[in-house]
Design a protein around this motif. Sequence first.
Motif, mmCIF file in Angstrom:
data_model
loop_
_atom_site.group_PDB
_atom_site.id
_atom_site.type_symbol
_atom_site.label_atom_id
_atom_site.label_comp_id
_atom_site.label_asym_id
_atom_site.label_seq_id
_atom_site.Cartn_x
_atom_site.Cartn_y
_atom_site.Cartn_z
ATOM 1 N N ILE A 99 0.843 -1.210 0.000
ATOM 2 C CA ILE A 99 0.000 0.000 0.000
ATOM 3 C C ILE A 99 0.872 1.252 0.000
ATOM 4 N N GLY A 100 1.903 1.212 0.872
ATOM 5 C CA GLY A 100 2.809 2.360 0.961
ATOM 6 C C GLY A 100 3.492 2.639 -0.362
ATOM 7 N N THR A 101 3.866 1.569 -1.066
ATOM 8 C CA THR A 101 4.546 1.722 -2.356
ATOM 9 C C THR A 101 3.637 2.418 -3.374
ATOM 10 N N ILE A 102 2.385 1.987 -3.416
ATOM 11 C CA ILE A 102 1.462 2.609 -4.384
ATOM 12 C C ILE A 102 1.296 4.097 -4.087
ATOM 13 N N PHE A 103 1.080 4.433 -2.802
ATOM 14 C CA PHE A 103 0.956 5.855 -2.457
ATOM 15 C C PHE A 103 2.217 6.613 -2.862
ATOM 16 N N GLY A 104 3.377 5.988 -2.616
ATOM 17 C CA GLY A 104 4.640 6.638 -2.960
ATOM 18 C C GLY A 104 4.741 6.922 -4.451
ATOM 19 N N LYS A 105 4.397 5.913 -5.269
ATOM 20 C CA LYS A 105 4.449 6.088 -6.722
ATOM 21 C C LYS A 105 3.566 7.234 -7.180
ATOM 22 N N LYS A 106 2.409 7.384 -6.536
ATOM 23 C CA LYS A 106 1.479 8.449 -6.919
ATOM 24 C C LYS A 106 1.837 9.770 -6.230
ATOM 25 N N LYS A 107 2.998 9.813 -5.570
ATOM 26 C CA LYS A 107 3.477 11.004 -4.872
ATOM 27 C C LYS A 107 2.480 11.501 -3.796
ATOM 28 N N ILE A 108 1.851 10.517 -3.141
ATOM 29 C CA ILE A 108 0.928 10.869 -2.064
ATOM 30 C C ILE A 108 1.638 10.673 -0.740
ATOM 31 N N SER A 109 1.727 11.757 0.019
ATOM 32 C CA SER A 109 2.458 11.730 1.267
ATOM 33 C C SER A 109 1.515 11.275 2.396
ATOM 34 N N ILE A 110 2.018 10.306 3.177
ATOM 35 C CA ILE A 110 1.201 9.656 4.205
ATOM 36 C C ILE A 110 1.588 10.163 5.586
ATOM 37 N N GLU A 111 0.588 10.478 6.413
ATOM 38 C CA GLU A 111 0.905 10.859 7.797
ATOM 39 C C GLU A 111 1.051 9.615 8.658
ATOM 40 N N SER A 112 0.164 8.631 8.478
ATOM 41 C CA SER A 112 0.281 7.394 9.261
ATOM 42 C C SER A 112 -0.470 6.252 8.582
ATOM 43 N N ILE A 113 0.078 5.042 8.753
ATOM 44 C CA ILE A 113 -0.664 3.820 8.395
ATOM 45 C C ILE A 113 -0.700 2.972 9.645
ATOM 46 N N VAL A 114 -1.882 2.585 10.083
ATOM 47 C CA VAL A 114 -2.001 1.791 11.304
ATOM 48 C C VAL A 114 -2.832 0.553 10.991
ATOM 49 N N GLN A 115 -2.337 -0.608 11.459
ATOM 50 C CA GLN A 115 -3.131 -1.820 11.285
ATOM 51 C C GLN A 115 -3.862 -2.139 12.579
ATOM 52 N N PHE A 116 -5.198 -2.220 12.492
ATOM 53 C CA PHE A 116 -5.992 -2.540 13.676
ATOM 54 C C PHE A 116 -6.392 -4.004 13.648
ATOM 55 N N ASP A 117 -6.924 -4.456 14.737
ATOM 56 C CA ASP A 117 -7.218 -5.862 15.052
ATOM 57 C C ASP A 117 -7.342 -6.812 13.864
ATOM 58 N N ALA A 118 -6.273 -7.568 13.649
ATOM 59 C CA ALA A 118 -6.310 -8.617 12.640
ATOM 60 C C ALA A 118 -6.963 -9.842 13.260
ATOM 61 N N LYS A 119 -8.096 -10.269 12.725
ATOM 62 C CA LYS A 119 -8.674 -11.548 13.164
ATOM 63 C C LYS A 119 -9.327 -12.218 11.950
ATOM 64 N N ASP A 120 -9.519 -13.529 12.008
ATOM 65 C CA ASP A 120 -10.010 -14.312 10.865
ATOM 66 C C ASP A 120 -9.155 -14.016 9.622
ATOM 67 N N LYS A 121 -7.860 -13.875 9.809
ATOM 68 C CA LYS A 121 -6.951 -13.577 8.693
ATOM 69 C C LYS A 121 -7.265 -12.256 7.990
ATOM 70 N N LYS A 122 -8.039 -11.402 8.664
ATOM 71 C CA LYS A 122 -8.489 -10.154 8.040
ATOM 72 C C LYS A 122 -7.903 -8.991 8.843
ATOM 73 N N ALA A 123 -7.295 -8.039 8.165
ATOM 74 C CA ALA A 123 -6.731 -6.887 8.865
ATOM 75 C C ALA A 123 -7.498 -5.623 8.471
ATOM 76 N N GLU A 124 -7.623 -4.709 9.428
ATOM 77 C CA GLU A 124 -8.195 -3.394 9.111
ATOM 78 C C GLU A 124 -7.047 -2.401 9.111
ATOM 79 N N ILE A 125 -6.862 -1.726 7.987
ATOM 80 C CA ILE A 125 -5.743 -0.794 7.862
ATOM 81 C C ILE A 125 -6.278 0.614 7.699
ATOM 82 N N VAL A 126 -5.837 1.504 8.573
ATOM 83 C CA VAL A 126 -6.284 2.900 8.506
ATOM 84 C C VAL A 126 -5.131 3.768 8.033
ATOM 85 N N VAL A 127 -5.374 4.514 6.976
ATOM 86 C CA VAL A 127 -4.352 5.407 6.417
ATOM 87 C C VAL A 127 -4.808 6.845 6.624
ATOM 88 N N ILE A 128 -3.932 7.699 7.164
ATOM 89 C CA ILE A 128 -4.213 9.133 7.180
ATOM 90 C C ILE A 128 -3.176 9.809 6.291
#
Lengths: 438, 438
Positions: free
Chosen positions: B377-406
């Motif tokens: 995800i970070g790579t794609i944002f980088g390629k598009k020259k989108i600057s990220i303040e934070s990427i946080v991964q929240f509770d991964a369960k059932d092999k599923k992760a919730e990722i919040v990008v600001i």
Amino acid sequence: MKKVGIGLLGLGTVGQGVANIISQPKDRHPLVGELELVSVAVRNLKKKRDVSIPDSILTTNPTEIINNPNIQIVVEVMGGIEPARSLIIQAIRAGKSVVTANKAVIARHGEEISNEAKAAGVYVLIEAAVGGGIPIIEPLKQSLGGNQITKVSGIINGTTNYILSRMDKEGVNYAEVLKDAQILGYAESDPAADVEGSDAADKIAILSGLAFGGAINRANIPTTGINLLEDIDVNYARKLGYGIKLLAISEKGETQPTSEDSQPLSVWVEPTLVPEDNPLAGVNGVNNAILVEGNPIGQVMFFGPGAGSGPTASAVVADILNIAGIQSMSEDKIFNLDPLLSAKGWRSCHVAEKEQITKKNYIRLIAEDSPGVIGEIGTIFGKKKISIESIVQFDAKDKKAEIVVITHKINQGQLEEALLDIENLPQVKRIASQMGCL
Amino acid sequence: MKKVGIGLLGLGTVGQGVANIISQPKDRHPLVGELELVSVAVRNLKKKRDVSIPDSILTTNPTEIINNPNIQIVVEVMGGIEPARSLIIQAIRAGKSVVTANKAVIARHGEEISNEAKAAGVYVLIEAAVGGGIPIIEPLKQSLGGNQITKVSGIINGTTNYILSRMDKEGVNYAEVLKDAQILGYAESDPAADVEGSDAADKIAILSGLAFGGAINRANIPTTGINLLEDIDVNYARKLGYGIKLLAISEKGETQPTSEDSQPLSVWVEPTLVPEDNPLAGVNGVNNAILVEGNPIGQVMFFGPGAGSGPTASAVVADILNIAGIQSMSEDKIFNLDPLLSAKGWRSCHVAEKEQITKKNYIRLIAEDSPGVIGEIGTIFGKKKISIESIVQFDAKDKKAEIVVITHKINQGQLEEALLDIENLPQVKRIASQMGCL
């Protein structure tokens, strides 16, 4: 439309801010482009300034501005009582409308000036006198006119709010922050008018007159500044869940006038404990905030920069546009003051006796660290029918205790009596401080 | 002075509030005593109401009010687009000034109404259309006229702010709070206009026109409401130090007009993460707050009750007094609209393409819980020259992760492109939500 001629009395920070706005009308209200800076009175023609004004329009003689037939609006931004007051009156008598940022003159001579303006059929507008750039004068005169106003209160001195914010956040003491504020230009070299509360008293006198429809005697406003505030009280207040703000308050209170003659108003200025969830608690630095309460509106708050060149100039230009707009409506004939646009009162008001004020209080006592002392103090308050919210004893050392009392809303006359009795207790050394509390 | 005749179109909560103020002038601005309620148009003559109005002045025929020669000001408080719009125009053509609280009509037909008013030489004032009792229309038109306004933003829908405040404070879900709000009367039985953001879009269209001097096309405002907001986003936002508010924003942005023809404005309505130290974060319940930013004023905020009978009636009466005050100045001759008092524009403005908006974003993605996914995800944002303040991964369960990008402030066109690429990543299941962020 013929250009509206502006004459400036004074070219300090506010005057320069006004000149900057007039000289760059792009993207502002189109009426700004109809203003023309005709003449500027300064004390020193040679002084370097951050604004490009042709030398040809500078003068050291303010009377030239007053008598200039090409000037319709005189803007007084010199400050101080005299010669500002006399020049305002001369301008009015010469048929000019006046815009002034001078709270000291308006708070003391507002009625005289209003009467002169009425007689001459010109406007005197004063948006910049209170709250810097915050629109508060016009809303009080116009937008809130349908309400029965019950209270106007707020933080209306940016210098003291800057000092208190830093004392609270950084634990620095008063003298140190004051020195910083002077270096940063937030406090003047003679800071008395700000730190002793007289600037806030000027402003609450003006707000009170507009909110309640009648001028009060500025000299009767009980005023306590922050110059005697000790850091220990800032600390104790924080421990109890409060910040300290210098509040100016004017309210109708529960005492209604016995006749229709004069409305008593409880008006005062004093350092006040503000609970952390109160909207005023979040107002920090040089910002100002004014709360207006009334029926049926409830409560509205106006927040913004309370001082500074740009914000104050914004308010001055608002008044200029207001007058220019009315003139443009009427093809250069200036109307008599109408009740909405003037500061003219519609009833008589007076400052209630200090003893009549009803409010919450913070009191700090120095006492002997003896087990009975809180009981004795509580008993005296009980006898005087003063209801207490909390009594807390802080760090007893050297056989000395610091006792902080927060009362419920009580009559200040009763409180004074109780405090006299408490001071006479053998265990009590002295009443160290006394403030308001929201 | 001859009494100023008022005709009311509608006697709902706001109409009753207005009637109450006019019938009890004591302690209000003296001009309130010069108003006379001449006639009131209602749908049902027999309905019980909380206000004592003589039956003789009630009518079911609004045209009677428009044609009544004893009425100078028609107050439209019936709401809805039609017949409100037609009645306003008929009143103007009959030479009456109009006061209206109808944001839906003004946002859609403001220019038409303004042109009609100009042609007829009457006023149309709209203080009650935005921010309930908060004076915001007059300050924008008058008190801030000296400024180059750069941004107007705020919380201008009380219903959604009530719902969001309770979701945030109590962790209750949207559907439940909405039901409560309907029972308490804070939300209507059909809540669509509030919760889908269209009421806020109406209001920002009006504020934008006044702040920037030109009407925009209401239909072009990108609008997202709170009706699809999930509690999980409220939780994640809180964990990251933000509250969620439905913000309406209009700003000039960095793109300047290529010609003098039309000023592009970035205007939008959307749920937005607000940092806890932002002045808007403390605005809870049905309150509204509007921030105005400009040069040289900096930032001012107006705060207060955004809806309700009393506050809205306060704003309606403010407008009535304004017109009555001007009429009293001019001995009953109504002036042509002057630029300060009218809503007339002085330049052309348009809503910028959604892709041109530059802002911070909150994005929640559902992805596989695999170690490489944040990197991809970070790579794609980088390629598009989108600057990220934070990427946080929240509770991964059932092999599923919730990722919040600001993100930092970025162009929305670029963001859309990046999100398309991200959605095509095999590990990413879907983009679950997207909001603004201050």
